[in-house]
Design a protein around this motif. Structure first.
Motif, mmCIF file in Angstrom:
data_model
loop_
_atom_site.group_PDB
_atom_site.id
_atom_site.type_symbol
_atom_site.label_atom_id
_atom_site.label_comp_id
_atom_site.label_asym_id
_atom_site.label_seq_id
_atom_site.Cartn_x
_atom_site.Cartn_y
_atom_site.Cartn_z
ATOM 1 N N UNK A 254 0.847 -1.191 0.000
ATOM 2 C CA UNK A 254 0.000 0.000 0.000
ATOM 3 C C UNK A 254 0.884 1.243 0.000
ATOM 4 N N UNK A 255 0.725 2.087 -1.009
ATOM 5 C CA UNK A 255 1.507 3.318 -1.122
ATOM 6 C C UNK A 255 0.742 4.529 -0.605
ATOM 7 N N UNK A 256 -0.575 4.595 -0.859
ATOM 8 C CA UNK A 256 -1.362 5.755 -0.429
ATOM 9 C C UNK A 256 -2.837 5.394 -0.455
ATOM 10 N N UNK A 257 -3.596 6.063 0.435
ATOM 11 C CA UNK A 257 -5.049 5.900 0.455
ATOM 12 C C UNK A 257 -5.668 7.213 0.900
ATOM 13 N N UNK A 258 -6.675 7.687 0.141
ATOM 14 C CA UNK A 258 -7.370 8.933 0.457
ATOM 15 C C UNK A 258 -8.858 8.619 0.555
ATOM 16 N N UNK A 259 -9.390 8.623 1.789
ATOM 17 C CA UNK A 259 -10.798 8.280 1.994
ATOM 18 C C UNK A 259 -11.730 9.324 1.397
ATOM 19 N N UNK A 260 -11.245 10.578 1.243
ATOM 20 C CA UNK A 260 -12.122 11.625 0.705
ATOM 21 C C UNK A 260 -12.345 11.473 -0.797
ATOM 22 N N UNK A 261 -11.420 10.820 -1.485
ATOM 23 C CA UNK A 261 -11.566 10.625 -2.935
ATOM 24 C C UNK A 261 -11.821 9.167 -3.294
ATOM 25 N N UNK A 262 -11.785 8.257 -2.295
ATOM 26 C CA UNK A 262 -11.995 6.819 -2.520
ATOM 27 C C UNK A 262 -10.949 6.237 -3.468
ATOM 28 N N UNK A 263 -9.721 6.767 -3.385
ATOM 29 C CA UNK A 263 -8.648 6.319 -4.272
ATOM 30 C C UNK A 263 -7.525 5.729 -3.423
ATOM 31 N N UNK A 264 -6.967 4.620 -3.902
ATOM 32 C CA UNK A 264 -5.795 4.011 -3.282
ATOM 33 C C UNK A 264 -4.787 3.689 -4.365
ATOM 34 N N UNK A 265 -3.509 3.691 -3.982
ATOM 35 C CA UNK A 265 -2.437 3.304 -4.906
ATOM 36 C C UNK A 265 -1.627 2.214 -4.224
ATOM 37 N N UNK A 266 -1.453 1.084 -4.936
ATOM 38 C CA UNK A 266 -0.588 0.019 -4.447
ATOM 39 C C UNK A 266 0.541 -0.168 -5.446
ATOM 40 N N UNK A 267 1.653 -0.727 -4.966
ATOM 41 C CA UNK A 267 2.746 -1.071 -5.874
ATOM 42 C C UNK A 267 2.859 -2.585 -5.936
ATOM 43 N N UNK A 268 3.117 -3.078 -7.142
ATOM 44 C CA UNK A 268 3.158 -4.519 -7.397
ATOM 45 C C UNK A 268 4.517 -4.859 -7.978
ATOM 46 N N UNK A 269 5.124 -5.931 -7.486
ATOM 47 C CA UNK A 269 6.443 -6.331 -7.962
ATOM 48 C C UNK A 269 6.365 -6.885 -9.377
ATOM 49 N N UNK A 270 7.521 -6.910 -10.021
ATOM 50 C CA UNK A 270 7.592 -7.428 -11.398
ATOM 51 C C UNK A 270 7.126 -8.885 -11.455
ATOM 52 N N UNK A 271 6.506 -9.243 -12.580
ATOM 53 C CA UNK A 271 6.026 -10.599 -12.865
ATOM 54 C C UNK A 271 4.896 -11.031 -11.935
#
Length: 245
Positions: free
Chosen positions: A200-217
């Motif tokens: 988990x990289x970031x989460x904003x409850x006011x915009x309902x947006x989250x960013x996750x990072x995923x490893x290669x392959x």
């Protein structure tokens, strides 16, 4: 017939011994007192001799026919023949140095030029309209509602362990490099936790947006969502952008 008794030899010897002891003790005490008396007398005589010597020295310095004064008035120098003390004289300065000229600066340095910035840096790009969040150099696409799912991605939701919790498992295009994945979550999302093969990289409850990072392959990340809304809205959860990290 009456017999006469006298002192025995022992009694006589003891008596004589006592008398001798008392006599010797008295002699020592009396001798010590006499020595102290003689010493004190010698000291007194010494002081008397010193007084006589001092008196004779003073008398030798006085003029012939001098008689001590009988009143309280101090004798004058003429009567005593003693030298007269000199009169003190105080030196008085007659000239005072007064400065007549004060150095006055005639020139004041005045800056004639003021540096004024003539150019203001203005950003040349405008932030996208809508809701978005930024992680490092990556900014999610701006959205104003429920976005379209990113091509070649799927989302599967299921009941979680807690009463207000559900799980979301995604499939994304597999890549040989790490990727950022932007996720839209339904309103009512409280928090989310990376569950499997992602961070988990970031989460904003006011915009309902989250960013996750995923490893290669890796193409199947999963998250756990703390959710207070209705179960029917779980299906709104989706991946709407994938970008290289």
């Amino acid at each position: 017939m009456t017999s006469k008794k006298g002192f025995t030899l022992v009694e006589m010897v003891v008596t004589i011994a006592i008398i001798l002891i008392l006599t010797s003790t008295s002699t020592i005490v009396v001798s010590d007192m006499l020595n102290r008396t003689r010493s004190a007398e010698a000291q007194v005589q010494e002081h008397i001799d010193m007084y006589e010597v001092a008196k004779s020295q003073v008398d030798g310095q006085l003029p012939a026919g001098y008689a001590p004064p009988t009143g309280t008035t101090a004798p004058s120098s003429a009567a005593t023949g003693l030298p007269t003390s000199p009169t003190a004289t105080t030196a008085t300065p007659t000239t005072t140095v007064t400065p007549t000229t004060a150095a006055t600066p005639t020139t004041t340095a005045t800056p004639t030029t003021t540096a004024t910035p003539t150019t203001t840096a203005t950003p040349t790009t405008t932030a996208p309209v809508g809701n978005s969040i930024t992680v490092g150099t990556y900014t999610t696409p701006a959205i104003t509602g429920i976005p379209e799912a990113f091509p070649n991605t799927t989302t599967a939701t299921s009941k979680g362990w807690g009463e207000y919790e559900y799980n979301a498992v995604f499939t994304i295009p597999k890549a040989s490099h790490d990727q950022y994945v932007a996720i839209y979550l339904p309103p009512g999302t409280i928090n989310l936790i990376e569950w499997y093969s992602c961070k988990l990289e970031a989460f904003d409850a006011s915009t309902n947006i989250a960013v996750i990072s995923v490893a290669a392959h890796n193409d199947e990340p999963a998250i756990r969502v703390d959710y207070s809304g209705a179960e029917k809205d779980w299906s709104d959860t989706r991946v709407y952008d994938v970008a290289p990290k």
